[in-house]
Write a protein that holds these residues in place. Structure first.
Motif, mmCIF file in Angstrom:
data_model
loop_
_atom_site.group_PDB
_atom_site.id
_atom_site.type_symbol
_atom_site.label_atom_id
_atom_site.label_comp_id
_atom_site.label_asym_id
_atom_site.label_seq_id
_atom_site.Cartn_x
_atom_site.Cartn_y
_atom_site.Cartn_z
ATOM 1 N N LEU A 57 0.887 -1.245 0.120
ATOM 2 C CA LEU A 57 0.054 0.028 0.228
ATOM 3 C C LEU A 57 0.658 1.289 0.074
ATOM 4 C CD1 LEU A 57 -2.774 -1.068 2.540
ATOM 5 C CD2 LEU A 57 -2.846 -1.044 0.039
ATOM 6 N N ILE A 58 2.027 1.363 0.536
ATOM 7 C CA ILE A 58 2.782 2.533 0.925
ATOM 8 C C ILE A 58 3.631 2.746 -0.469
ATOM 9 C CG2 ILE A 58 4.366 3.843 2.251
ATOM 10 C CD1 ILE A 58 3.388 1.989 4.615
ATOM 11 N N PRO A 59 3.547 3.781 -1.227
ATOM 12 C CA PRO A 59 4.533 4.184 -2.255
ATOM 13 C C PRO A 59 5.913 3.990 -1.976
ATOM 14 C CG PRO A 59 2.746 5.650 -2.340
ATOM 15 C CD PRO A 59 2.592 5.132 -0.929
ATOM 16 N N GLY A 60 6.569 3.536 -2.829
ATOM 17 C CA GLY A 60 8.310 3.405 -2.713
ATOM 18 C C GLY A 60 8.774 2.199 -1.735
ATOM 19 N N VAL A 61 7.785 1.284 -1.086
ATOM 20 C CA VAL A 61 8.303 0.526 -0.289
ATOM 21 C C VAL A 61 8.614 -0.787 -0.981
ATOM 22 C CG1 VAL A 61 7.702 -0.935 1.881
ATOM 23 C CG2 VAL A 61 7.122 1.316 1.752
ATOM 24 N N GLU A 62 9.829 -1.442 -0.770
ATOM 25 C CA GLU A 62 10.123 -2.789 -1.228
ATOM 26 C C GLU A 62 10.034 -3.844 -0.118
ATOM 27 O OE1 GLU A 62 13.607 -2.867 -3.883
ATOM 28 O OE2 GLU A 62 13.408 -0.343 -3.908
ATOM 29 N N GLU A 63 10.660 -3.513 1.021
ATOM 30 C CA GLU A 63 10.956 -4.564 2.092
ATOM 31 C C GLU A 63 10.605 -3.713 3.466
ATOM 32 O OE1 GLU A 63 11.735 -7.396 1.359
ATOM 33 O OE2 GLU A 63 12.681 -7.326 -0.445
ATOM 34 N N GLY A 64 10.097 -4.877 4.595
ATOM 35 C CA GLY A 64 9.849 -4.243 5.655
ATOM 36 C C GLY A 64 10.031 -5.288 6.995
ATOM 37 N N SER A 65 9.848 -4.652 8.194
ATOM 38 C CA SER A 65 9.904 -5.634 9.489
ATOM 39 C C SER A 65 9.224 -4.845 10.740
ATOM 40 C CB SER A 65 11.402 -5.640 9.704
ATOM 41 O OG SER A 65 11.952 -4.460 9.849
ATOM 42 N N ILE A 66 9.080 -5.478 11.595
ATOM 43 C CA ILE A 66 8.721 -4.852 12.786
ATOM 44 C C ILE A 66 9.587 -4.853 13.954
ATOM 45 C CG2 ILE A 66 6.733 -4.780 14.692
ATOM 46 C CD1 ILE A 66 4.792 -5.652 12.445
ATOM 47 N N SER A 67 10.115 -3.800 14.533
ATOM 48 C CA SER A 67 10.920 -3.799 15.958
ATOM 49 C C SER A 67 10.188 -3.831 17.239
ATOM 50 C CB SER A 67 12.062 -2.792 15.887
ATOM 51 O OG SER A 67 12.904 -2.938 14.683
ATOM 52 N N ASP A 163 6.317 12.569 0.662
ATOM 53 C CA ASP A 163 4.991 13.100 1.512
ATOM 54 C C ASP A 163 3.849 12.045 1.329
ATOM 55 O OD1 ASP A 163 6.979 14.997 2.348
ATOM 56 O OD2 ASP A 163 5.656 16.427 1.324
ATOM 57 N N GLU A 164 3.625 11.573 0.036
ATOM 58 C CA GLU A 164 2.776 10.619 0.078
ATOM 59 C C GLU A 164 2.839 9.369 0.707
ATOM 60 O OE1 GLU A 164 -0.098 8.441 -3.403
ATOM 61 O OE2 GLU A 164 1.814 9.506 -3.984
ATOM 62 N N SER A 165 4.163 8.819 0.649
ATOM 63 C CA SER A 165 4.571 7.759 1.345
ATOM 64 C C SER A 165 4.326 7.723 2.659
ATOM 65 C CB SER A 165 6.121 7.174 1.325
ATOM 66 O OG SER A 165 6.194 7.242 -0.200
ATOM 67 N N GLU A 166 4.525 8.923 3.436
ATOM 68 C CA GLU A 166 4.320 9.198 4.901
ATOM 69 C C GLU A 166 2.709 9.364 5.243
ATOM 70 O OE1 GLU A 166 6.574 12.155 6.846
ATOM 71 O OE2 GLU A 166 8.505 11.896 5.827
ATOM 72 N N HIS A 167 2.127 10.019 4.280
ATOM 73 C CA HIS A 167 0.770 9.997 4.522
ATOM 74 C C HIS A 167 -0.227 8.781 4.402
ATOM 75 C CE1 HIS A 167 -3.647 11.563 4.261
ATOM 76 N NE2 HIS A 167 -3.678 10.868 3.094
ATOM 77 N N VAL A 168 0.217 7.818 3.495
ATOM 78 C CA VAL A 168 -0.324 6.687 3.480
ATOM 79 C C VAL A 168 0.206 5.825 4.702
ATOM 80 C CG1 VAL A 168 -0.548 4.465 1.977
ATOM 81 C CG2 VAL A 168 -0.456 6.557 0.785
ATOM 82 N N GLY A 169 1.671 5.767 4.795
ATOM 83 C CA GLY A 169 2.163 5.021 5.887
ATOM 84 C C GLY A 169 1.568 5.319 7.260
ATOM 85 N N LEU A 170 1.129 6.627 7.440
ATOM 86 C CA LEU A 170 0.469 6.845 8.975
ATOM 87 C C LEU A 170 -0.858 6.047 8.942
ATOM 88 C CD1 LEU A 170 1.456 10.515 9.151
ATOM 89 C CD2 LEU A 170 2.261 8.771 10.633
#
Length: 251
Positions: A57-67, A163-170
């Protein structure tokens, strides 16, 4: 009467012209995310679902994790989508600095536009860039006493997040935070049930072995816990797995 399941899925009003297609699509997908996570009972699956949703869903994201930070000391990485976030998370823990730690301790959102020129965390940035991270975005998920959580997102290229990445990310993080809290509660409940079962097994062993009552068996376990400086759960595990009760203080 209208079909209840159809109505419950959240249909547009009759006045809706469909002109806000982009926002509607995001809202629908976020709603789907919330429902799918709420229906999941396995904690690891919930966390993995959160990360996968962020990637999609978030523009630009390729990988992720949770800390996850426990007691504001122990930092752990969970639900990593590949080896890249695992490596980056490990670097943050090793050097004790980085955007994830800032996100969980100080801010709600931290963006790294270009890891190769990042100056806020010099030791981390150099090694993270060498490991393959060009951009990074971290969102604080929750703070509960000394326990904290963050959603970490990665891209191999610099300037991947906007900024869109941050908006959708939030928005994603807000939905994920609720699921995360439920996952924590589920995990704690499962651990409590497991502990209860272990203590019950341990008491049963003592009752059979010494022909004593339930209360007497529990008193023996409690005394062993205090005397050995071990948690009651650990004493029970020791007895169930080895048949022995620790009797001396552990150093």
């Amino acid at each position: 009467m209208e079909n209840v399941s159809a109505a419950a899925s959240g249909q547009p009003s009759k006045q809706n012209t469909g002109t806000a297609a982009g926002q509607d699509a995001l809202a629908v997908r976020l709603g789907d995310l919330a429902r799918s996570l709420q229906n999941e009972v396995d904690t690891d699956a919930i966390l993995a679902g959160m990360v996968q949703a962020a990637i999609e869903l978030i523009p630009g994201v390729e990988e992720g994790s949770i800390s996850v930070v426990v007691g504001r000391k122990e930092v752990g990485s969970r639900a990593a989508s590949s080896d890249l976030p695992k490596r980056i998370d490990a670097i943050q823990m090793e050097v004790n600095e980085g955007p994830c730690l800032d996100a969980v301790y100080e801010q709600k959102t931290v963006r790294v536009a270009d890891m190769s020129t990042e100056k806020r965390w010099p030791r981390f940035a150099e090694r993270a860039y060498a490991a393959g991270a060009g951009s990074m975005l971290s969102f604080q998920l929750y703070v509960e006493g000394g326990n904290l959580g963050a959603l970490n997102l990665y891209a191999k290229e610099a300037g991947a997040f906007t900024d869109e990445s941050e908006h959708v990310g939030l928005l994603v993080a807000a939905h994920a935070a609720v699921a995360f809290a439920e996952a924590q509660k589920t995990e704690q409940l499962q651990e409590a049930l497991t502990t209860r079962d272990l203590i019950g097994q341990a008491k049963g062993i003592l009752m059979e072995r010494h022909k004593i009552t339930d209360q007497q068996a529990f008193a023996i376990l409690t005394h062993a816990s205090q005397n050995s400086n071990l948690k009651l759960r650990d004493v029970a595990i020791r007895l169930v797995t080895s048949g022995e009760i620790p009797s001396q203080t552990q150093h």
